[in-house]
Design a protein around this motif. Structure first.
Motif, mmCIF file in Angstrom:
data_model
loop_
_atom_site.group_PDB
_atom_site.id
_atom_site.type_symbol
_atom_site.label_atom_id
_atom_site.label_comp_id
_atom_site.label_asym_id
_atom_site.label_seq_id
_atom_site.Cartn_x
_atom_site.Cartn_y
_atom_site.Cartn_z
ATOM 1 N N LYS A 93 -14.561 -9.925 14.585
ATOM 2 C CA LYS A 93 -15.047 -9.437 13.299
ATOM 3 C C LYS A 93 -16.187 -8.456 13.519
ATOM 4 C CE LYS A 93 -13.854 -13.570 10.730
ATOM 5 N NZ LYS A 93 -14.331 -14.668 9.913
ATOM 6 N N TYR A 94 -16.807 -8.516 14.716
ATOM 7 C CA TYR A 94 -17.975 -7.697 15.021
ATOM 8 C C TYR A 94 -17.882 -7.161 16.442
ATOM 9 C CZ TYR A 94 -19.799 -10.285 11.043
ATOM 10 O OH TYR A 94 -19.967 -10.835 9.813
ATOM 11 N N ILE A 95 -18.557 -6.054 16.662
ATOM 12 C CA ILE A 95 -18.837 -5.579 18.012
ATOM 13 C C ILE A 95 -20.344 -5.726 18.164
ATOM 14 C CG2 ILE A 95 -18.829 -3.632 19.605
ATOM 15 C CD1 ILE A 95 -16.392 -2.564 18.094
ATOM 16 N N VAL A 96 -20.762 -6.559 19.098
ATOM 17 C CA VAL A 96 -22.173 -6.895 19.260
ATOM 18 C C VAL A 96 -22.696 -6.286 20.557
ATOM 19 C CG1 VAL A 96 -23.812 -8.800 19.555
ATOM 20 C CG2 VAL A 96 -21.891 -9.053 17.990
ATOM 21 N N THR A 97 -23.811 -5.576 20.449
ATOM 22 C CA THR A 97 -24.507 -5.076 21.630
ATOM 23 C C THR A 97 -25.815 -5.837 21.761
ATOM 24 O OG1 THR A 97 -23.553 -2.873 21.417
ATOM 25 C CG2 THR A 97 -25.569 -3.062 22.726
#
Length: 187
Positions: A93-97
């Motif tokens: 649901k997300y791309i997290v850095t």
């Protein structure tokens, strides 16, 4: 998401500035973390700007760009916004850095968010290495990297006479404030 490590040396011990997360309705309740948070994507904020903004909002400390050093960055797909829980791209649901930054502590922190964070305290890095379970996951998983990068940063940047003098001034200010250095063994 960013985490900032503000560090100094007291009595030949490397210490980092952390606060305990005290909101029971938020992730990582009772864990220690440094200033940091999420970039505001609606404003196209990058993570470098985010860490500077979050440090000012959470601790009232203004960072100097030339001393800010990114030591870790990892991007992954995630099912949760605030946690890097790696998953397959189709499940994400997300791309997290995640990013970790270093900066020397140059002024005493302010307790600006008492509803979410306890008071800021200095913790000895050697104690944090022994009590990693007290840290938020990004710090727990990278505390040895942080320790090594602080040592390298101190050798490369802080041995300059002007920086050593400034750090000594900060140490004196922090030592004048009561209960600023915490021993983890008391948890």
């Amino acid at each position: 998401m960013t985490q900032l490590i503000l560090f100094t040396e007291i009595e030949n011990e490397t210490c980092i500035l952390l606060a305990q997360r005290i909101n029971p309705n938020k992730d990582f309740y009772l864990k220690l973390n440094g200033p940091g948070g999420k970039a505001i994507h609606e404003k196209n904020e990058n993570i470098d700007v985010c860490v500077i903004r979050e440090c000012f909002e959470e601790a009232g400390i203004v960072l100097r760009n030339k001393k800010l050093l990114k030591i870790f960055e990892e991007t992954c797909y995630s099912t949760k916004e605030w946690r890097a829980e790696p998953c397959l791209q189709k499940e994400a649901k997300y791309i997290v850095t995640l990013a970790i930054y270093l900066h020397p502590l140059e002024e005493p922190p302010k307790h600006t968010e008492p509803h979410t964070l306890g008071p800021w305290n200095l913790y000895k890095i050697k104690d944090l290495l022994k009590h990693q379970n007290e840290l938020v996951p990004i710090l727990r998983e990278n505390i040895e990297l942080i320790d090594g990068k602080i040592k390298a940063y101190e050798q490369d940047i802080l041995d300059l006479p002007i920086n050593a003098q400034k750090l000594e001034e900060i140490k004196i200010k922090m030592e004048k404030q009561p209960q600023r250095t915490q021993e983890l063994s008391t948890f």
